[in-house]
Scaffold this active site. Structure first.
Site, PDB file in Angstrom:
ATOM      1  N   TYR A 153     -18.203 -89.270 -25.284  1.00 12.93           N
ATOM      2  CA  TYR A 153     -18.902 -88.247 -26.089  1.00 12.93           C
ATOM      3  C   TYR A 153     -17.878 -87.362 -26.820  1.00 12.93           C
ATOM      4  CZ  TYR A 153     -22.077 -84.313 -27.032  1.00 12.93           C
ATOM      5  OH  TYR A 153     -22.802 -83.319 -27.636  1.00 12.93           O
TER       6      TYR A 153
HETATM    7  N1  LIG Z   1     -27.563 -79.446 -26.187  1.00 22.72           N
HETATM    8  C1  LIG Z   1     -26.272 -79.193 -26.092  1.00 22.72           C
HETATM    9  O1  LIG Z   1     -25.821 -78.584 -25.104  1.00 22.72           O
HETATM   10  C2  LIG Z   1     -25.320 -79.607 -27.185  1.00 22.72           C
HETATM   11  C3  LIG Z   1     -24.011 -79.094 -27.120  1.00 22.72           C
HETATM   12  C4  LIG Z   1     -23.106 -79.465 -28.103  1.00 22.72           C
HETATM   13  C5  LIG Z   1     -23.482 -80.305 -29.135  1.00 22.72           C
HETATM   14  N2  LIG Z   1     -24.765 -80.790 -29.169  1.00 22.72           N
HETATM   15  C6  LIG Z   1     -25.095 -81.685 -30.285  1.00 22.72           C
HETATM   16  O2  LIG Z   1     -26.224 -81.179 -30.973  1.00 22.72           O
HETATM   17  C7  LIG Z   1     -26.974 -82.251 -31.531  1.00 22.72           C
HETATM   18  C8  LIG Z   1     -28.433 -82.127 -31.103  1.00 22.72           C
HETATM   19  O3  LIG Z   1     -28.481 -82.195 -29.697  1.00 22.72           O
HETATM   20  P1  LIG Z   1     -29.761 -81.768 -28.837  1.00 22.72           P
HETATM   21  O4  LIG Z   1     -29.251 -81.110 -27.621  1.00 22.72           O
HETATM   22  O5  LIG Z   1     -30.757 -81.091 -29.706  1.00 22.72           O
HETATM   23  O6  LIG Z   1     -30.295 -83.237 -28.411  1.00 22.72           O
HETATM   24  P2  LIG Z   1     -31.774 -83.757 -28.047  1.00 22.72           P
HETATM   25  O7  LIG Z   1     -32.617 -82.627 -27.599  1.00 22.72           O
HETATM   26  O8  LIG Z   1     -31.572 -84.925 -27.147  1.00 22.72           O
HETATM   27  O9  LIG Z   1     -32.336 -84.251 -29.470  1.00 22.72           O
HETATM   28  C9  LIG Z   1     -31.688 -85.328 -30.112  1.00 22.72           C
HETATM   29  C10 LIG Z   1     -32.420 -85.661 -31.397  1.00 22.72           C
HETATM   30  O10 LIG Z   1     -31.737 -86.758 -32.021  1.00 22.72           O
HETATM   31  C11 LIG Z   1     -32.710 -87.760 -32.348  1.00 22.72           C
HETATM   32  N3  LIG Z   1     -32.043 -89.063 -32.352  1.00 22.72           N
HETATM   33  C12 LIG Z   1     -31.466 -89.711 -31.304  1.00 22.72           C
HETATM   34  N4  LIG Z   1     -30.947 -90.873 -31.723  1.00 22.72           N
HETATM   35  C13 LIG Z   1     -31.192 -90.965 -33.049  1.00 22.72           C
HETATM   36  C14 LIG Z   1     -30.896 -91.923 -34.039  1.00 22.72           C
HETATM   37  N5  LIG Z   1     -30.240 -93.054 -33.736  1.00 22.72           N
HETATM   38  N6  LIG Z   1     -31.298 -91.683 -35.313  1.00 22.72           N
HETATM   39  C15 LIG Z   1     -31.972 -90.549 -35.635  1.00 22.72           C
HETATM   40  N7  LIG Z   1     -32.279 -89.607 -34.736  1.00 22.72           N
HETATM   41  C16 LIG Z   1     -31.891 -89.810 -33.454  1.00 22.72           C
HETATM   42  C17 LIG Z   1     -33.810 -87.588 -31.319  1.00 22.72           C
HETATM   43  O11 LIG Z   1     -35.055 -88.044 -31.844  1.00 22.72           O
HETATM   44  P3  LIG Z   1     -35.841 -89.340 -31.339  1.00 22.72           P
HETATM   45  O12 LIG Z   1     -35.800 -89.310 -29.830  1.00 22.72           O
HETATM   46  O13 LIG Z   1     -37.198 -89.195 -31.915  1.00 22.72           O
HETATM   47  O14 LIG Z   1     -35.083 -90.463 -31.919  1.00 22.72           O
HETATM   48  C18 LIG Z   1     -33.850 -86.070 -31.190  1.00 22.72           C
HETATM   49  O15 LIG Z   1     -34.631 -85.506 -32.233  1.00 22.72           O
HETATM   50  C19 LIG Z   1     -26.299 -83.545 -31.048  1.00 22.72           C
HETATM   51  O16 LIG Z   1     -25.423 -84.026 -32.034  1.00 22.72           O
HETATM   52  C20 LIG Z   1     -25.499 -83.087 -29.833  1.00 22.72           C
HETATM   53  O17 LIG Z   1     -24.390 -83.903 -29.578  1.00 22.72           O
HETATM   54  C21 LIG Z   1     -25.681 -80.453 -28.215  1.00 22.72           C
END
Ligand SMILES: NC(=O)c1ccc[n+]([C@@H]2O[C@H](COP(=O)([O-])OP(=O)(O)OC[C@H]3O[C@@H](n4cnc5c(N)ncnc54)[C@H](OP(=O)(O)O)[C@@H]3O)[C@@H](O)[C@H]2O)c1
Length: 245
Positions: A153
């Protein structure tokens, strides 16, 4: 199509941080494309919430790891809402475990969605975003920790940051800025699913501000980077993590 409203694509906007970004950009006045890969119902609910708040949005399915699907995503956005002004490469996935035990399928999925997916978006955006537009990528603050269990990651997001800096220099002459936001722990499915409450409590205790981030904390920063107010911010990574690192 009049250009009095601008158009934004947010990838992975069916839940979590992406959904909050889509809602915030729609509230800021963007026509917003709510991209998703799997959960059409959740993406539809985000669109409905935006409409209820008086905004304009459309859910469009596209797996960001598929270059053709990303090209189609832009084509659909252009057909519905006109030239794309803002792209937020938010879609991302994670998998946790020591490097020695990483399964090929998890390695391939993380690289495909986080790295290839963001590359596909950046490349299509570089070709099609209007001059003066914005690209915002999602990285992670965990890059600064080199934390055991997060090798793949972290590596995918480090590569996203490298491409962010370089594309910012390539697109600067067109007035397009390219920046990244690197959140710390944010209370979404990606963070919370499958992690024991004790681990989440420990993570929270490491945050000087005393709480996990909320998706809206990150959406606010993307809102600034997508706006005219950020016009001289280019090639930067903004870390938002409550002071954890
Ligand atoms: N949460 C944290 O603590 C955190 C910290 C640092 C960075 N981030 C980054 O922030 C971003 C959002 O994370 P989150 O925490 O909101 O994650 P999340 O709640 O798991 O949501 C992920 C989203 O990405 C979509 N997705 C997954 N695979 C996809 C694909 N191949 N094509 C298009 N859409 C796709 C999912 O939709 P479907 O399931 O409908 O496909 C969902 O809407 C990510 O890049 C993550 O690495 C998160």
């Amino acid at each position: 199509m009049t250009r009095d409203m601008k158009t934004a694509i947010v990838t992975g906007a069916s839940r979590g941080i992406g959904a909050a970004i889509a809602r915030r950009l729609a509230a800021d006045g963007f026509r917003t494309i709510v991209n998703y890969a799997a959960d059409a119902a959740a993406a539809g609910a985000v669109v409905a919430a935006i409409a209820a708040e008086g905004g304009h949005a459309l859910a469009v399915r596209a797996d960001v790891s598929d270059a053709g699907a990303v090209a189609d995503l832009f084509a659909r956005s252009e057909a519905e809402f006109g030239t794309v002004d803002v792209l937020v490469n938010n879609a991302g996935v994670t998998a946790f475990g020591p490097l020695a035990e990483v399964r090929d399928e998890d390695y391939n999925r993380l690289v495909a969605v986080n790295l290839t997916g963001t590359f596909n978006g950046m490349r299509e955006g570089a070709r099609r975003i209007a001059d003066g537009g914005r690209i915002v990528n999602l990285s992670t603050s965990i890059i600064g920790h080199y934390s055991p269990g997060n090798a793949v990651y972290t590596a995918t997001k480090a590569a996203v940051e490298a491409m962010t800096h370089i594309l910012a220099k390539e697109l600067g002459p067109r007035g397009i800025t390219v920046n990244a936001v690197a959140p710390g722990p944010v209370a979404t499915e990606l963070l919370l699913a499958g992690r024991p409450p004790e681990l989440i409590r420990r993570l929270t205790s490491e945050i000087p501000l005393g709480r996990l981030g909320q998706p809206e904390d990150i959406a606010r920063i993307v809102s600034f980077l997508a706006s005219g107010e950020s016009g001289w911010v280019n090639g930067q990574v903004i870390r938002a993590n409550g002071g954890r690192n």
